[in-house]
Enzyme design. Structure first.
Site, short mmCIF file in Angstrom:
data_model
loop_
_atom_site.label_atom_id
_atom_site.label_comp_id
_atom_site.label_asym_id
_atom_site.label_seq_id
_atom_site.Cartn_x
_atom_site.Cartn_y
_atom_site.Cartn_z
N LYS A 32 0.85 -1.21 0.00
CA LYS A 32 0.00 0.00 0.00
C LYS A 32 0.88 1.25 0.00
CE LYS A 32 -4.10 -1.94 0.12
NZ LYS A 32 -5.06 -1.79 -0.99
N ARG A 33 2.09 1.09 -0.46
CA ARG A 33 3.05 2.22 -0.59
C ARG A 33 3.25 2.92 0.75
NH1 ARG A 33 2.86 -1.10 -4.36
NH2 ARG A 33 2.69 -0.40 -6.53
N ALA A 69 3.00 7.03 1.00
CA ALA A 69 1.94 7.62 0.17
C ALA A 69 0.95 8.44 0.98
CB ALA A 69 1.20 6.52 -0.58
N LEU A 71 -1.75 9.52 4.11
CA LEU A 71 -2.89 8.92 4.80
C LEU A 71 -3.50 7.80 3.95
CD1 LEU A 71 -5.07 9.29 7.12
CD2 LEU A 71 -6.32 10.67 5.45
N LEU A 73 -6.23 6.45 2.29
CA LEU A 73 -7.49 7.10 1.87
C LEU A 73 -8.68 6.19 2.07
CD1 LEU A 73 -6.00 8.85 -1.26
CD2 LEU A 73 -6.94 10.01 0.74
N GLU A 119 4.22 15.06 5.64
CA GLU A 119 4.02 15.56 7.01
C GLU A 119 4.88 14.76 8.00
OE1 GLU A 119 -0.39 15.28 6.79
OE2 GLU A 119 -0.34 17.42 7.24
N GLU A 139 -3.63 16.43 -1.39
CA GLU A 139 -4.88 16.70 -0.66
C GLU A 139 -5.73 17.74 -1.38
OE1 GLU A 139 -1.89 16.47 0.65
OE2 GLU A 139 -1.90 15.72 2.70
N ARG A 142 -7.81 16.27 -3.95
CA ARG A 142 -8.73 15.22 -3.49
C ARG A 142 -9.87 15.81 -2.66
NH1 ARG A 142 -6.15 11.34 -5.69
NH2 ARG A 142 -4.01 10.76 -5.20
N GLY A 147 -3.70 17.28 7.37
CA GLY A 147 -4.24 17.07 8.71
C GLY A 147 -3.21 16.51 9.67
C1 1HE Z 1 -3.14 3.66 -1.25
C2 1HE Z 1 -2.57 4.92 -1.07
C3 1HE Z 1 -3.16 5.79 -0.13
C4 1HE Z 1 -1.42 3.87 -2.57
N1 1HE Z 1 -4.24 5.35 0.54
N2 1HE Z 1 -4.22 3.27 -0.56
N3 1HE Z 1 -1.81 10.75 -0.76
C5 1HE Z 1 -2.15 10.43 -2.02
O1 1HE Z 1 -3.09 10.96 -2.54
C6 1HE Z 1 -1.25 9.44 -2.70
C7 1HE Z 1 -2.03 8.34 -3.39
N4 1HE Z 1 -1.13 7.38 -4.00
C8 1HE Z 1 -0.53 7.56 -5.19
O2 1HE Z 1 -0.61 8.62 -5.80
C9 1HE Z 1 0.24 6.41 -5.75
O3 1HE Z 1 -0.22 5.22 -5.10
C10 1HE Z 1 1.78 6.51 -5.52
C11 1HE Z 1 2.36 7.63 -6.41
C12 1HE Z 1 2.14 6.79 -4.06
C13 1HE Z 1 2.45 5.15 -5.89
O4 1HE Z 1 2.05 4.77 -7.21
P1 1HE Z 1 2.21 3.26 -7.65
O5 1HE Z 1 1.82 3.18 -9.10
O6 1HE Z 1 3.58 2.75 -7.27
O7 1HE Z 1 1.18 2.39 -6.76
P2 1HE Z 1 -0.41 2.26 -6.89
O8 1HE Z 1 -0.73 1.18 -7.92
O9 1HE Z 1 -1.07 3.55 -7.08
O10 1HE Z 1 -0.80 1.76 -5.42
C14 1HE Z 1 -0.53 0.44 -4.98
C15 1HE Z 1 -1.60 0.10 -3.96
O11 1HE Z 1 -1.48 0.98 -2.86
C16 1HE Z 1 -3.02 0.29 -4.50
O12 1HE Z 1 -3.85 -0.64 -3.82
P3 1HE Z 1 -4.30 -2.03 -4.52
O13 1HE Z 1 -5.11 -2.72 -3.48
O14 1HE Z 1 -5.06 -1.63 -5.75
O15 1HE Z 1 -3.01 -2.76 -4.86
C17 1HE Z 1 -3.36 1.70 -4.03
O16 1HE Z 1 -4.75 1.90 -3.90
C18 1HE Z 1 -2.69 1.69 -2.65
N5 1HE Z 1 -2.41 3.05 -2.18
N6 1HE Z 1 -1.50 5.05 -1.90
C19 1HE Z 1 -4.75 4.13 0.32
N7 1HE Z 1 -2.67 7.03 0.15
C20 1HE Z 1 -3.01 13.24 8.23
S1 1HE Z 1 -3.74 13.83 6.88
C21 1HE Z 1 -2.81 13.46 5.52
C22 1HE Z 1 -3.57 13.65 4.27
C23 1HE Z 1 -3.10 12.71 3.20
O17 1HE Z 1 -2.03 12.14 3.29
S2 1HE Z 1 -4.15 12.46 1.87
C24 1HE Z 1 -3.34 11.17 0.96
C25 1HE Z 1 -2.40 11.77 0.02
#
Ligand code: 1HE
Length: 264
Positions: A32-33, A69, A71, A73, A119, A139, A142, A147
């Site tokens: 889940k990165r 990656a 929080l 989501l 963060e 964020e 999205r 946070g």
């Molecule tokens: C996740 C998450 C996640 C990956 N929550 N499941 N963060 C984001 O918006 C970042 C979202 N993630 C990405 O943009 C990409 O995943 C990455 C650039 C980090 C990596 O890409 P990649 O191609 O290597 O991996 P992927 O195919 O996108 O992800 C692999 C799996 O990890 C996949 O799940 P699967 O079950 O389909 O294999 C994704 O859904 C899962 N995954 N990132 C949940 N973030 C205290 S407040 C803080 C606010 C925030 O941090 S908002 C989140 C911002």
């Protein structure tokens, strides 16, 4: 609410390797990165809490192709506003204990350092970014907000208007440019962040613990104080640090000609 009292920490997703005076803490949720759900943030807290007193510096890194990656989501969609507020506060407690803890923490960064991952990285004291690193705050696109303390810590590194740009436009900083604006203090070739972070942590662990404590707890606070208060805080820390027997021994060693000189 302190931290996450009802959450069972996912301790298998945060591994700790103690090597002498340093500890290497690894986020181990690569599928889940290293996205941070409640179990993972609780495990980070517990692993830091449990570090023995013999550990004088910590390295934090992530398994797989990405540091973190942000929080998880998947959990976000189930929370109402009040739960969201308390959840955000729970991250503050955990990251504050890293930032204002007993020992410096060096983050070894690679791949995604995004959202809550940035963060987490900014709660650490030194950041080493390898060339695969990219920094982003998705964020904004999205429909949510930072946070985990990002709006407090990130502007201190790069300025509020750069953070605004990242969140408004989705701008992603690659390693070199990210380092040049202050996201990290070190930029190394791909694959070398962990080794560099370990080198730095070993060097930091040789400092007197009181000096390290005064630096990580004093400097950020002094920066926020009016100058007159800052001078007083500094003088108190200086007095405490120089009174420690270890400080006396180190100064005496230099005067005897046995202590290290500063090398250019
Ligand atoms: C996740 C998450 C996640 C990956 N929550 N499941 N963060 C984001 O918006 C970042 C979202 N993630 C990405 O943009 C990409 O995943 C990455 C650039 C980090 C990596 O890409 P990649 O191609 O290597 O991996 P992927 O195919 O996108 O992800 C692999 C799996 O990890 C996949 O799940 P699967 O079950 O389909 O294999 C994704 O859904 C899962 N995954 N990132 C949940 N973030 C205290 S407040 C803080 C606010 C925030 O941090 S908002 C989140 C911002």
């Amino acid at each position: 609410m302190a931290r996450l009292p009802h959450v069972i920490p996912s301790l298998d997703e945060v591994q700790v390797d103690i090597r002498g005076a340093i500890a290497i803490v690894r986020l181990c949720r690569p599928k889940k990165r290293n996205a941070i759900n409640d179990g993972l943030i609780a495990a980070i807290a517990q692993r830091f809490d449990e570090l023995p007193e013999t550990v004088h510096a910590v390295v934090l890194h992530g398994e797989g192709d990405h540091f973190c990656a942000g929080l998880d989501l998947g959990e976000l969609k189930d929370r109402d506003a009040a739960e969201g507020l308390h959840h955000s506060r729970s991250w503050y407690y955990v990251l504050r204990d890293i930032e204002q803890g007993r020992r410096p923490v060096v983050a070894a960064l690679h791949g995604a350092v995004v959202g809550g991952g940035l963060e987490l990285a900014t709660a650490c004291h030194i950041r080493v970014a390898d060339d695969s690193t990219f920094f982003a705050l998705p964020e904004g696109s999205r429909g949510i907000f930072v946070g985990g303390g990002g709006s407090v810590r990130v502007p201190k590194l790069i300025g509020a208007h750069r953070m605004l740009d990242m969140m408004l436009t989705g701008r992603v900083y690659k390693a070199a440019e990210g380092v040049s604006i202050g996201m990290a203090q070190y930029h190394v070739p791909t694959g070398e962040a962990l080794a560099k972070a370990i080198d730095l942590a070993e060097r930091i662990a040789q400092n007197a613990p009181m000096t390290n404590y005064a630096l990580i707890n004093g400097l950020p606070r002094i920066a926020e104080q009016p100058a007159d208060h800052g001078f007083l805080t500094e003088s108190l820390l200086a007095g405490i640090a120089q009174a420690a027997p270890e400080a006396k021994a180190r100064v005496r060693a230099f005067l005897d000609g046995t202590g290290p000189k500063v090398k250019a």
